[in-house]
Design a protein around this motif. Structure first.
Motif, PDB file in Angstrom:
ATOM      1  N   HIS A  60       0.849  -1.200   0.000  1.00 55.69           N
ATOM      2  CA  HIS A  60       0.000   0.000   0.000  1.00 55.69           C
ATOM      3  C   HIS A  60       0.883   1.247   0.000  1.00 55.69           C
ATOM      4  CE1 HIS A  60      -4.101  -1.411   0.132  1.00 55.69           C
ATOM      5  NE2 HIS A  60      -3.874  -2.225   1.149  1.00 55.69           N
ATOM      6  N   LYS A  61       1.967   1.189   0.780  1.00 54.21           N
ATOM      7  CA  LYS A  61       2.852   2.365   0.842  1.00 54.21           C
ATOM      8  C   LYS A  61       3.469   2.611  -0.530  1.00 54.21           C
ATOM      9  CE  LYS A  61       3.631   2.628   5.718  1.00 54.21           C
ATOM     10  NZ  LYS A  61       3.558   1.467   6.595  1.00 54.21           N
ATOM     11  N   GLU A  62       3.734   1.534  -1.249  1.00 57.40           N
ATOM     12  CA  GLU A  62       4.368   1.655  -2.578  1.00 57.40           C
ATOM     13  C   GLU A  62       3.340   2.042  -3.661  1.00 57.40           C
ATOM     14  OE1 GLU A  62       5.829  -2.226  -3.675  1.00 57.40           O
ATOM     15  OE2 GLU A  62       5.985  -1.659  -5.795  1.00 57.40           O
ATOM     16  N   LEU A  63       2.153   1.415  -3.612  1.00 64.09           N
ATOM     17  CA  LEU A  63       1.223   1.527  -4.739  1.00 64.09           C
ATOM     18  C   LEU A  63      -0.032   2.351  -4.449  1.00 64.09           C
ATOM     19  CD1 LEU A  63       1.440  -2.246  -5.741  1.00 64.09           C
ATOM     20  CD2 LEU A  63       2.450  -0.358  -7.007  1.00 64.09           C
ATOM     21  N   GLY A  64      -0.267   2.687  -3.168  1.00 64.11           N
ATOM     22  CA  GLY A  64      -1.436   3.508  -2.835  1.00 64.11           C
ATOM     23  C   GLY A  64      -2.557   2.702  -2.202  1.00 64.11           C
ATOM     24  N   PRO A  65      -3.726   3.356  -2.028  1.00 67.48           N
ATOM     25  CA  PRO A  65      -4.804   2.748  -1.236  1.00 67.48           C
ATOM     26  C   PRO A  65      -5.573   1.649  -1.961  1.00 67.48           C
ATOM     27  CG  PRO A  65      -5.477   4.886  -2.059  1.00 67.48           C
ATOM     28  CD  PRO A  65      -4.044   4.723  -2.471  1.00 67.48           C
ATOM     29  N   ILE A  66      -5.239   1.438  -3.236  1.00 67.81           N
ATOM     30  CA  ILE A  66      -5.899   0.330  -3.943  1.00 67.81           C
ATOM     31  C   ILE A  66      -4.868  -0.294  -4.880  1.00 67.81           C
ATOM     32  CG2 ILE A  66      -6.863   1.938  -5.681  1.00 67.81           C
ATOM     33  CD1 ILE A  66      -9.279  -0.030  -5.881  1.00 67.81           C
ATOM     34  N   PHE A  67      -4.738  -1.598  -4.834  1.00 67.12           N
ATOM     35  CA  PHE A  67      -3.868  -2.284  -5.796  1.00 67.12           C
ATOM     36  C   PHE A  67      -4.356  -3.713  -5.995  1.00 67.12           C
ATOM     37  CE2 PHE A  67      -1.401  -5.169  -3.126  1.00 67.12           C
ATOM     38  CZ  PHE A  67      -1.472  -4.590  -1.871  1.00 67.12           C
ATOM     39  N   ARG A  68      -3.903  -4.270  -7.097  1.00 67.62           N
ATOM     40  CA  ARG A  68      -4.264  -5.651  -7.415  1.00 67.62           C
ATOM     41  C   ARG A  68      -3.014  -6.511  -7.237  1.00 67.62           C
ATOM     42  NH1 ARG A  68      -8.263  -6.897 -11.117  1.00 67.62           N
ATOM     43  NH2 ARG A  68      -8.268  -4.789 -11.944  1.00 67.62           N
ATOM     44  N   ASP A  69      -3.178  -7.681  -6.638  1.00 67.36           N
ATOM     45  CA  ASP A  69      -2.006  -8.546  -6.471  1.00 67.36           C
ATOM     46  C   ASP A  69      -2.425  -9.990  -6.692  1.00 67.36           C
ATOM     47  OD1 ASP A  69       0.561  -9.364  -5.980  1.00 67.36           O
ATOM     48  OD2 ASP A  69       0.686  -8.572  -3.938  1.00 67.36           O
ATOM     49  N   LYS A  70      -1.453 -10.795  -7.121  1.00 67.27           N
ATOM     50  CA  LYS A  70      -1.713 -12.227  -7.272  1.00 67.27           C
ATOM     51  C   LYS A  70      -0.694 -12.934  -6.378  1.00 67.27           C
ATOM     52  CE  LYS A  70      -2.350 -15.781 -10.816  1.00 67.27           C
ATOM     53  NZ  LYS A  70      -1.613 -16.852 -10.172  1.00 67.27           N
ATOM     54  N   ILE A  71      -1.188 -13.517  -5.306  1.00 63.05           N
ATOM     55  CA  ILE A  71      -0.291 -14.206  -4.387  1.00 63.05           C
ATOM     56  C   ILE A  71      -0.610 -15.692  -4.511  1.00 63.05           C
ATOM     57  CG2 ILE A  71       0.480 -14.413  -1.998  1.00 63.05           C
ATOM     58  CD1 ILE A  71      -0.625 -11.573  -1.552  1.00 63.05           C
ATOM     59  N   GLY A  72       0.323 -16.454  -5.087  1.00 62.38           N
ATOM     60  CA  GLY A  72       0.029 -17.867  -5.382  1.00 62.38           C
ATOM     61  C   GLY A  72      -1.176 -17.929  -6.305  1.00 62.38           C
ATOM     62  N   PRO A  73      -2.167 -18.768  -5.981  1.00 66.00           N
ATOM     63  CA  PRO A  73      -3.325 -18.880  -6.865  1.00 66.00           C
ATOM     64  C   PRO A  73      -4.365 -17.786  -6.625  1.00 66.00           C
ATOM     65  CG  PRO A  73      -3.495 -20.451  -5.051  1.00 66.00           C
ATOM     66  CD  PRO A  73      -2.212 -19.695  -4.846  1.00 66.00           C
ATOM     67  N   VAL A  74      -4.164 -16.963  -5.589  1.00 69.45           N
ATOM     68  CA  VAL A  74      -5.208 -16.006  -5.204  1.00 69.45           C
ATOM     69  C   VAL A  74      -4.955 -14.631  -5.819  1.00 69.45           C
ATOM     70  CG1 VAL A  74      -6.369 -14.864  -3.273  1.00 69.45           C
ATOM     71  CG2 VAL A  74      -5.531 -17.207  -3.019  1.00 69.45           C
ATOM     72  N   SER A  75      -5.945 -14.172  -6.581  1.00 69.61           N
ATOM     73  CA  SER A  75      -5.854 -12.850  -7.167  1.00 69.61           C
ATOM     74  C   SER A  75      -6.867 -11.961  -6.454  1.00 69.61           C
ATOM     75  CB  SER A  75      -6.204 -12.980  -8.655  1.00 69.61           C
ATOM     76  OG  SER A  75      -5.889 -11.813  -9.281  1.00 69.61           O
ATOM     77  N   ALA A  76      -6.422 -10.797  -5.990  1.00 71.11           N
ATOM     78  CA  ALA A  76      -7.345  -9.968  -5.198  1.00 71.11           C
ATOM     79  C   ALA A  76      -7.047  -8.495  -5.393  1.00 71.11           C
ATOM     80  CB  ALA A  76      -7.231 -10.324  -3.720  1.00 71.11           C
ATOM     81  N   ILE A  77      -8.058  -7.679  -5.065  1.00 70.25           N
ATOM     82  CA  ILE A  77      -7.862  -6.228  -5.054  1.00 70.25           C
ATOM     83  C   ILE A  77      -7.813  -5.796  -3.592  1.00 70.25           C
ATOM     84  CG2 ILE A  77      -8.942  -4.020  -5.633  1.00 70.25           C
ATOM     85  CD1 ILE A  77     -10.189  -5.572  -8.067  1.00 70.25           C
ATOM     86  N   PHE A  78      -6.715  -5.162  -3.215  1.00 69.09           N
ATOM     87  CA  PHE A  78      -6.530  -4.746  -1.817  1.00 69.09           C
ATOM     88  C   PHE A  78      -6.888  -3.270  -1.679  1.00 69.09           C
ATOM     89  CE2 PHE A  78      -4.031  -8.529  -2.184  1.00 69.09           C
ATOM     90  CZ  PHE A  78      -4.115  -9.132  -0.945  1.00 69.09           C
ATOM     91  N   ILE A  79      -7.604  -2.940  -0.616  1.00 74.08           N
ATOM     92  CA  ILE A  79      -8.071  -1.570  -0.412  1.00 74.08           C
ATOM     93  C   ILE A  79      -7.770  -1.123   1.018  1.00 74.08           C
ATOM     94  CG2 ILE A  79     -10.201  -0.219  -0.141  1.00 74.08           C
ATOM     95  CD1 ILE A  79     -11.302  -1.553  -2.583  1.00 74.08           C
TER      96      ILE A  79
END
Ligand code: HEM
Length: 470
Positions: A60-79
């Motif tokens: 969040h510190k790097e990309l801001g208050p919303i970002f998309r990430d794929k960790i292993g098989p899980v793809s999610a939008i973090f807010i």
């Protein structure tokens, strides 16, 4: 359909946008990752699953208050923006859905288990939830307070039983707190007046239940680093241990609830309320069993964090001791502890429709994860966010109270928020007051205790406390 959603700087558009406008949405930032594993390697480098909250915080510190990430098989939008988080809840639909822990999904499937509120969906969830809301969240909740008080007397007695040398500490704090959280639930089920009797007549069952609920926590966390389905198919011992612990806990809880179901008539207690509502017995047993399980880790670890923080802040202990009628201070201590150490540091939702949050398109059914560990420690909303300052929650303290509340939400908000919220708040505040009235809490930890994730947020090493009678 286009909806208006009020943000802190006026109105920004929040909508189920028609196809054309969705094309115009802003791109959600995303870290660079490898095709199959996404950013899993970065997470491993950051300390793996136990440090997931810190890894996401740094993203969040790097990309801001919303970002998309794929960790292993899980793809999610973090807010992590409180307004965006509220927008997510406003768009969660009539039957909000959340992520269920994989080990539990696999277990329920293999064993054909139908479970309580947390696992229900659709109309069944809504109907049941409305009824449970009436019992546990609305109206006069004095009966909950009476129940929590009776059970907390046992906690105080348990804590009193330890004697200390200069360097020793209470050896089994976690188990004592698990037993307390189970006792509170039992007192709520059977009523304050019946609690002593049931506690004595079912002493062994309750001790056993507290131990097995505690054991589930350990066996589940051992499945954190390997897909549960795989562990099951490979017949790994960690799967077997998890499976056995769940089976034992579910059976013990079911037997106990079945036995006490008709022992409590006419009392102001949860069982009577559910029976009066003509809920089917098997549904009552399902719901109550899961309430007992849900209450275990959450309140036991939240209380452990509160006691840890109090041990590190003797002046706040004195402040509370000198003014026991100061209910605001106890409330703010609990609030501030949950801000720093939310036992559920990520909240999850699958949004039922394409949704536009401040120009970002969230596609239908995508997994949205709300990073409340990050929002709760954001210097935009909390001055010196890492410091424990219960008074920051005073209305006249100068902070933006509404935004602070929105940035914290340890129990989530909306229709699917925690059904045990009032119970938890009542019992945490009550136990805090009772403990401070009776004991001085002294820390025997050298240095700070960190927060790590083992399904829920727990201390990285044992919290070492002395409770010295005043
Ligand atoms: C400090 C203590 C607690 C915290 C921080 C906490 C946190 C939460 C959160 C964040 C959720 C929402 C999950 C979501 O939105 O998807 C939740 C749901 C739930 N909690 Fe709690 N909880 C606590 C105590 C309790 C207690 C004491 C009980 C039982 C009496 C309980 C029973 C439940 C249940 C059954 C659900 C699922 C509700 C549903 O799906 O409708 N919790 N809790």
């Amino acid at each position: 359909m286009i909806r208006k959603f009020k943000f802190k700087h006026g109105f920004r558009q929040l909508s189920h946008l028609p196809r054309k406008s969705l094309h115009e949405s802003k791109e959600i930032p995303s870290p660079k990752g490898l095709p199959l594993v996404g950013t899993t390697l970065s997470l491993i480098a950051a300390g793996s699953a136990p440090k997931l909250h810190q890894y996401i915080d740094s993203r969040h510190k790097e990309l801001g208050p919303i970002f998309r990430d794929k960790i292993g098989p899980v793809s999610a939008i973090f807010i992590s923006d409180p307004d965006y988080m509220r927008a997510v809840f406003n768009n969660e639909g009539k039957h909000p859905t959340h992520v269920l822990p994989e080990p539990w999904i696999v277990y329920n499937k293999i064993h054909g288990c139908t479970r309580g509120l947390f696992f229900m969906n659709g109309e069944e969830w809504l109907e049941t939830r409305k009824k449970m809301n009436r019992f546990l969240l609305k109206g006069d909740l004095k009966w909950l307070e009476n129940a929590a008080k009776t059970a907390t007397d046992y906690l105080i007695e348990n804590i009193s039983n330890t004697t200390y040398t200069e360097t020793s500490y209470i050896p089994n704090l976690e188990s004592i707190l698990y037993k307390w959280s189970l006792d509170v639930m039992v007192a709520i089920l059977v009523g304050a007046k019946n609690f002593d009797r049931i506690q004595k007549s079912h002493h062994n069952d309750l001790e056993h239940l507290a131990k097995t609920v505690h054991l589930i926590f350990h066996t589940t966390s051992k499945l954190q680093l390997i897909p549960a389905n795989l562990a099951h198919h490979l017949g790994l011992s960690r799967w077997k241990m998890f499976e056995d612990s769940v089976t034992t806990a579910l059976n013990t809880a079911k037997n106990f609830v079945t036995q006490i179901l008709h022992e409590t008539a006419e009392e102001d207690c949860l069982i009577s309320k559910m029976l009066q509502e003509n809920l089917q017995e098997d549904l009552i047993i399902r719901i109550i069993t899961d309430l007992v399980l849900a209450a275990g880790d959450t309140t036991a670890y939240s209380m452990e964090w509160i006691l840890y923080l109090m041990s590190k802040h003797p002046k706040i202990q004195t402040q509370l001791y000198n003014d026991p009628s100061n209910t605001i201070l106890a409330k703010n201590i609990v609030r501030e502890s949950l801000r720093l150490y939310p036992v559920a540091p990520f909240l999850t939702r699958f949004l039922p429709e394409d949704t536009n949050i401040d120009g970002y398109k969230i596609p239908k059914n995508s997994l949205v994860i709300l990073s409340i560990y990050t929002s709760g420690r954001d210097p935009k909303y909390f001055e010196n966010p890492a410091e424990f300052q219960p008074d920051r929650w005073l209305r006249n303290h100068g902070g933006n109270f509404k935004q602070m509340i929105q940035a914290t939400m340890p129990f989530a908000i909306g229709a699917r928020s925690c059904i045990g919220r009032k119970i938890a708040e009542i019992q945490l505040q009550l136990a805090l007051n009772e403990i401070i009235r009776k004991f001085n809490i002294i820390s025997k930890n050298e240095g700070d205790v960190e927060m790590i994730l083992k399904m829920v947020a727990v201390p990285s090493k044992p919290v070492k406390l002395q409770f010295r009678e005043r």
